[in-house]
Write a protein that holds these residues in place. Structure first.
Motif, PDB file in Angstrom:
ATOM      1  N   ARG A 172      -0.965  10.087  -7.833  1.00 35.02           N
ATOM      2  CA  ARG A 172      -2.394   9.740  -6.465  1.00 35.02           C
ATOM      3  C   ARG A 172      -1.156   9.782  -5.657  1.00 35.02           C
ATOM      4  NH1 ARG A 172      -3.751   3.097  -5.832  1.00 35.02           N
ATOM      5  NH2 ARG A 172      -3.836   3.150  -3.548  1.00 35.02           N
ATOM      6  N   VAL A 187       1.033   8.543  -2.698  1.00 36.56           N
ATOM      7  CA  VAL A 187       1.228   6.971  -1.652  1.00 36.56           C
ATOM      8  C   VAL A 187       1.706   7.373  -0.584  1.00 36.56           C
ATOM      9  CG1 VAL A 187       0.057   5.815  -3.457  1.00 36.56           C
ATOM     10  CG2 VAL A 187       2.064   6.115  -3.212  1.00 36.56           C
ATOM     11  N   ALA A 228       5.372   5.861   1.301  1.00 38.64           N
ATOM     12  CA  ALA A 228       6.309   5.139   0.945  1.00 38.64           C
ATOM     13  C   ALA A 228       7.266   4.722   2.411  1.00 38.64           C
ATOM     14  CB  ALA A 228       7.288   4.816  -0.438  1.00 38.64           C
ATOM     15  N   LEU A 273       7.706  -0.435  -4.918  1.00 43.14           N
ATOM     16  CA  LEU A 273       6.843   0.459  -3.954  1.00 43.14           C
ATOM     17  C   LEU A 273       5.503  -0.074  -5.284  1.00 43.14           C
ATOM     18  CD1 LEU A 273       4.849   2.638  -2.561  1.00 43.14           C
ATOM     19  CD2 LEU A 273       6.327   4.936  -4.215  1.00 43.14           C
ATOM     20  N   ALA A 274       5.995   0.396  -6.616  1.00 40.47           N
ATOM     21  CA  ALA A 274       5.255  -0.079  -7.495  1.00 40.47           C
ATOM     22  C   ALA A 274       4.457  -1.284  -7.447  1.00 40.47           C
ATOM     23  CB  ALA A 274       5.733   0.454  -8.745  1.00 40.47           C
ATOM     24  N   ARG A 275       5.415  -2.600  -7.188  1.00 41.36           N
ATOM     25  CA  ARG A 275       4.377  -3.641  -6.920  1.00 41.36           C
ATOM     26  C   ARG A 275       3.886  -3.939  -6.341  1.00 41.36           C
ATOM     27  NH1 ARG A 275       9.953  -7.986  -8.680  1.00 41.36           N
ATOM     28  NH2 ARG A 275      10.144  -6.973 -10.795  1.00 41.36           N
ATOM     29  N   ARG A 276       3.890  -3.261  -4.991  1.00 40.27           N
ATOM     30  CA  ARG A 276       3.205  -2.943  -3.655  1.00 40.27           C
ATOM     31  C   ARG A 276       1.931  -2.882  -4.025  1.00 40.27           C
ATOM     32  NH1 ARG A 276       3.365  -0.236   0.147  1.00 40.27           N
ATOM     33  NH2 ARG A 276       4.924   1.127   0.348  1.00 40.27           N
ATOM     34  N   TYR A 277       1.680  -1.938  -5.260  1.00 42.02           N
ATOM     35  CA  TYR A 277       0.351  -1.097  -5.311  1.00 42.02           C
ATOM     36  C   TYR A 277      -0.014  -1.329  -7.114  1.00 42.02           C
ATOM     37  CZ  TYR A 277       0.689   2.317  -1.555  1.00 42.02           C
ATOM     38  OH  TYR A 277       0.637   2.928  -0.541  1.00 42.02           O
TER      39      TYR A 277
END
Ligand code: FES
Length: 229
Positions: free
Chosen positions: A11, A13, A15, A24-28
């Motif tokens: 996806r 995104v 950043a 970044l991963a945690r935010r998503y």
């Protein structure tokens, strides 16, 4: 700090340029396993947070995003690499009881990735010289979070890394038992430890806590003291 575009698990995104892949991963809402990651002081020692970036395996807690990155957090290669790292960490990892094992994030990950958690050896050698904290060196994975918590968070510098190469280990002051070290019993190391190598001396699992109304014993008779109406 500008914005960049990356592809995260297929996806596209946005950043912040310079933020870590883990952030970044945690935010998503994407979960990546971590052991040594300590907010603000990532040291990249455990590598459990490995992800695949443009076909290369990278530790997500210390790798910063940049324009055009294609990040896969659960690719076959990343998952297999994590399993290999877990197997290596579990090689020298032991707990004293099932309850202690259940406090260990490494064992949680082992189960999640279809591996056997650490063996249980009740009489394993520990450092129980401290009045409030117990240290089980065989549960330590050298993530160094306790060292950071002790020195940077608490400015105490009691917990250090001792030795070299295969003899590297966590120790106290100039390699003395914890009970005679300069430890001030703040407990920051217990909070930081992801494997339960450092834990409260009188810790009991939540399901074994005895409810009692009297502060002087743990029998749990539930006798009520005081004046009734
Ligand atoms: Fe990233 Fe340990 S959590 S290297």
């Amino acid at each position: 700090m500008g914005m960049v575009k990356v592809v995260l698990n297929g996806r596209e995104v946005e950043a912040a340029n310079g933020e870590t892949i883990l952030n970044l991963a945690r935010r998503y809402g994407i979960e990546i396993p971590t052991l040594c990651y300590y907010e603000g002081y990532a040291n990249g020692s455990c590598r459990i947070c490995v992800v695949e970036v443009n076909g290369r395996l990278m530790p997500s807690c210390i790798t910063k995003v940049s324009e055009g990155m294609k990040i896969e957090t659960e690719s076959i290669r990343a998952t297999e690499a994590r399993k290999t790292l877990l197997r290596l960490l579990l090689k020298n990892h032991t707990h004293r009881s099932k309850e202690e094992q259940m406090r260990c994030r490494l064992c949680d990950y082992a189960i999640k990735y279809g591996l056997e958690p650490a063996p249980i050896i009740p009489d394993i050698k520990i450092d129980d010289t401290h009045p409030a904290i117990v240290f089980n060196p065989s549960a330590c994975v050298m993530c160094r979070k306790c060292v950071i918590a002790c020195s940077i968070d608490q400015s105490n510098d009691t917990i250090t890394v001792i030795g070299r190469g295969l003899d590297t280990r966590v120790g106290f002051d100039l390699d003395v038992p914890m009970g005679v070290s300069s430890c001030v019993s703040c407990g920051a190391c217990i909070d930081a430890c992801p494997t339960g190598a450092l834990m409260e001396r009188d810790w009991v699992p939540a399901d074994k806590v005895v409810e009692t109304t009297c502060p002087y014993c743990g029998t749990g008779c539930q006798v009520e003291y005081g004046i009734k109406d």
